[in-house]
Design an enzyme around this catalytic site. Sequence first.
Site, short mmCIF file in Angstrom:
data_model
loop_
_atom_site.label_atom_id
_atom_site.label_comp_id
_atom_site.label_asym_id
_atom_site.label_seq_id
_atom_site.Cartn_x
_atom_site.Cartn_y
_atom_site.Cartn_z
N ASN A 353 -88.33 2.02 4.00
CA ASN A 353 -87.47 2.93 3.26
C ASN A 353 -87.35 4.24 4.03
O ASN A 353 -88.36 4.79 4.48
CB ASN A 353 -88.07 3.19 1.86
CG ASN A 353 -87.02 3.65 0.87
OD1 ASN A 353 -85.83 3.63 1.15
ND2 ASN A 353 -87.48 4.06 -0.29
N TYR A 359 -95.59 6.39 3.66
CA TYR A 359 -95.80 5.60 2.43
C TYR A 359 -95.75 4.10 2.73
O TYR A 359 -96.58 3.32 2.28
CB TYR A 359 -94.71 5.99 1.43
CG TYR A 359 -94.85 5.40 0.04
CD1 TYR A 359 -95.84 5.85 -0.84
CD2 TYR A 359 -93.96 4.42 -0.40
CE1 TYR A 359 -95.94 5.32 -2.12
CE2 TYR A 359 -94.06 3.89 -1.68
CZ TYR A 359 -95.05 4.35 -2.54
OH TYR A 359 -95.14 3.82 -3.81
N LYS A 363 -98.54 1.30 2.18
CA LYS A 363 -98.35 0.20 1.22
C LYS A 363 -98.32 -1.16 1.91
O LYS A 363 -98.80 -2.16 1.35
CB LYS A 363 -97.06 0.43 0.41
CG LYS A 363 -97.13 1.64 -0.52
CD LYS A 363 -98.27 1.52 -1.52
CE LYS A 363 -98.26 2.62 -2.57
NZ LYS A 363 -99.39 2.51 -3.50
P1 NAD Z 1 -97.51 8.88 -10.73
O1 NAD Z 1 -97.35 9.97 -9.71
O2 NAD Z 1 -96.76 9.00 -12.00
O3 NAD Z 1 -99.08 8.70 -11.08
C1 NAD Z 1 -100.06 8.60 -10.08
C2 NAD Z 1 -101.40 9.05 -10.66
O4 NAD Z 1 -102.37 8.99 -9.60
C3 NAD Z 1 -101.38 10.50 -11.16
O5 NAD Z 1 -101.94 10.58 -12.46
C4 NAD Z 1 -102.21 11.23 -10.12
O6 NAD Z 1 -102.91 12.37 -10.65
C5 NAD Z 1 -103.17 10.13 -9.68
N1 NAD Z 1 -103.76 10.45 -8.37
C6 NAD Z 1 -103.12 10.90 -7.26
N2 NAD Z 1 -104.01 11.16 -6.28
C7 NAD Z 1 -105.23 10.85 -6.79
C8 NAD Z 1 -106.55 10.94 -6.24
N3 NAD Z 1 -106.78 11.39 -5.00
N4 NAD Z 1 -107.59 10.56 -7.03
C9 NAD Z 1 -107.38 10.11 -8.29
N5 NAD Z 1 -106.15 10.04 -8.85
C10 NAD Z 1 -105.09 10.40 -8.11
O7 NAD Z 1 -97.18 7.52 -9.98
P2 NAD Z 1 -96.64 6.11 -10.55
O8 NAD Z 1 -95.16 6.10 -10.38
O9 NAD Z 1 -97.23 5.83 -11.87
O10 NAD Z 1 -97.25 5.14 -9.43
C11 NAD Z 1 -98.48 4.45 -9.57
C12 NAD Z 1 -98.70 3.57 -8.34
O11 NAD Z 1 -97.60 2.65 -8.21
C13 NAD Z 1 -98.77 4.32 -7.03
O12 NAD Z 1 -99.70 3.71 -6.16
C14 NAD Z 1 -97.36 4.16 -6.47
O13 NAD Z 1 -97.32 4.31 -5.06
C15 NAD Z 1 -97.02 2.77 -6.92
N6 NAD Z 1 -95.57 2.51 -6.98
C16 NAD Z 1 -94.76 3.18 -7.84
C17 NAD Z 1 -93.39 2.90 -7.87
C18 NAD Z 1 -92.42 3.58 -8.81
O14 NAD Z 1 -91.23 3.27 -8.76
N7 NAD Z 1 -92.85 4.49 -9.65
C19 NAD Z 1 -92.87 1.93 -7.00
C20 NAD Z 1 -93.72 1.27 -6.12
C21 NAD Z 1 -95.08 1.56 -6.14
#
Ligand code: NAD
Length: 453
Positions: A353, A359, A363
Site C-alpha cells: 500500500n 507497515y 505486517k
Molecule cells: P486502533 O488504533 O484503534 O487500536 C490499537 C490499540 O493498540 C490502541 O488501543 C493502542 O493504544 C494500542 N497500542 C498501540 N501501541 C501499543 C503498545 N506499544 N502497547 C500496548 N498497546 C498499544 O487500531 P485498530 O484499527 O483497532 O487495529 C487493531 C489491529 O488491527 C492493528 O494491529 C492494526 O494494524 C490491525 N489492522 C487494522 C485495520 C483497520 O482497517 N482498522 C486493517 C488491517 C489491520
Amino acid sequence: MSDRYLDLVSGGPGRSAAKKLGLPQPVRLRRTDPASVDQPLVPGPVLVLDDGVSQRAADELAETLLGWDLDVRRDPQELAKGRRWGAVVLVLTEATSPADLAGPALTLGGVLRRLAPGGRVVTVSRRADDAGEPAVVAVRQGVDGFLRSLAKELRAGATANGVVLAQDVPVGAPSAVGALRFLLSARSAFVDGQPVHVTSADGVTPADWTRPLEGMVAVVTGAARGIGAAIVSVLARDGARVVGVDVPAAGDALSRVMNEVRGSALQLDITAEDAADRILAHVRERYGRLDVVVHNAGILRDKLLANMTDDRWNDLLAVNVLAPLRMNETFAEELGAGGRIISLASTSGIAGNRGQTNYAAAKAGIIGMTRALAPVVAASGATANAVAPGFIETDMTAKIPPLPRQVARRANSLQQGGRPVDVAEAIAFLASPQAGGVNGQTLRVCGQNLVGQ
Ligand code: NAD
C-alpha cells in the site's frame, strides 16, 4: 464509524437511485446478533452438491449438517415455491480432473438466483500441493479460481468461501467441520472469496457451539478500543476469561472495556523488554493458566519512503512486529495443548500500500512469523495463525481523508468496510478448540478486497 452511503442506499428510493446510476449497492451484512445465541446458522435450507465422485464425503457432511438441525437437501428441485436457499455446499474432495467441476458448478449456477440475502456458498476440496498428478492439481487449484470469481458475482451480502483439506484430513475432522460451520454462519460476514486451509486432523469439537472457549484464558493486546475491544467482547461471549493489555495513556478506556466483560486490565507498553513476563505474571496470579494470546496492538506511521523518518520507521516496527516476535519467545514455551497465538496482519502486508512501506514490512513480517512459529508450537499441541483485515471501520481508518476513505471502503466484493466485530469473529474461530487443525495460516477478513490475492 458510520457509513452514510450504505445507510442511504440500503433501502427505499436511495437503493433504486444507486441501481439506476450504476453506483455500488452495498447491503447490511448478516451478522451475529449479540443479544441472541439462538439465531439460525443459515437463512434457509442448505443444498449439498457433489461432483459425482465425492458422493460419500458429501453424504457424511450432509449428516453433520442435519445434526445441527438444518434443513438439508441433496436435490436442487427440492426447494419449496417462494423459498430461497440459505447455503449451497459443494463437496469436491475426490475430484480428479477439471471435467469433474462442470456438474456441480452448473447446477449451482442454476440455483444462484434463489440464494437468500446473506446466503453462503462453501466449497470443500483438497489442497492442490498434496497431489502430483497434473489433472488432480489442476482441479484442486481450479476450485480456488472458481470460488474467488463466484464471490465477485454474488449479491446482497452473500459470500463464497472454501474449506481446503490437507490430503490426510477426513471431511469429518473437527477443523473441517468447524471451518464449514464458521463459513456458513453470520460470524464470517466479512470473509469473502477465501480458502480456509485445514492442515491436520487435530482439534476438538466443542460440547457447546455457543460457548466453545469455556474455561479458557485469553490475553488481548491493544484492547482499549477498535478491533482489540471487539476481540475482548467476542472472546468473552464465547466463554473465555480475558485479560486486556494497553498503554497506560489508554488506561481509562481499557478499564471500561474490561469491566464490561468482567475481565482484567493490565496497563503495559508491549515494547517493554519484560512485557511477556509481566503478562504471564498477571495471568498466573489472576487465573492460573494461559490458553490464547492475541497480538492485536498496532500503530500506523504512514509516509512515502522518500519522506520517512527514523522515528516513524522504528516506532512502527517495534510495536507491530518486534514486540510480538520477542513475546512469542516466552509464550511459545508457555502454551500447551489447545494453546493459540493469533496475530493481526493486514491486507497491506499482502498487496502493499502506498505510504505504508513500514507497515507492510511489519505486517508481512507477521505472516512470515506465523508460518515459522506453527511447526514449533504444534509440537506441544498449540497453533499459530494470523488474521489479515482489509478496510475496517475504526479510529485508525477514520483518519484517512474522506475521498480515499470512500474509495477504500467500496473496493471489495461487499462494497463496504468491515466492522471490528468481523475481525473478532475470525479470531474467536481460530482460538476455538475446533480450529486445532488450522495452523500457520493467514485468514483474510476483507470482504474480498480487490487488492492482493
Ligand atoms: P486502533 O488504533 O484503534 O487500536 C490499537 C490499540 O493498540 C490502541 O488501543 C493502542 O493504544 C494500542 N497500542 C498501540 N501501541 C501499543 C503498545 N506499544 N502497547 C500496548 N498497546 C498499544 O487500531 P485498530 O484499527 O483497532 O487495529 C487493531 C489491529 O488491527 C492493528 O494491529 C492494526 O494494524 C490491525 N489492522 C487494522 C485495520 C483497520 O482497517 N482498522 C486493517 C488491517 C489491520
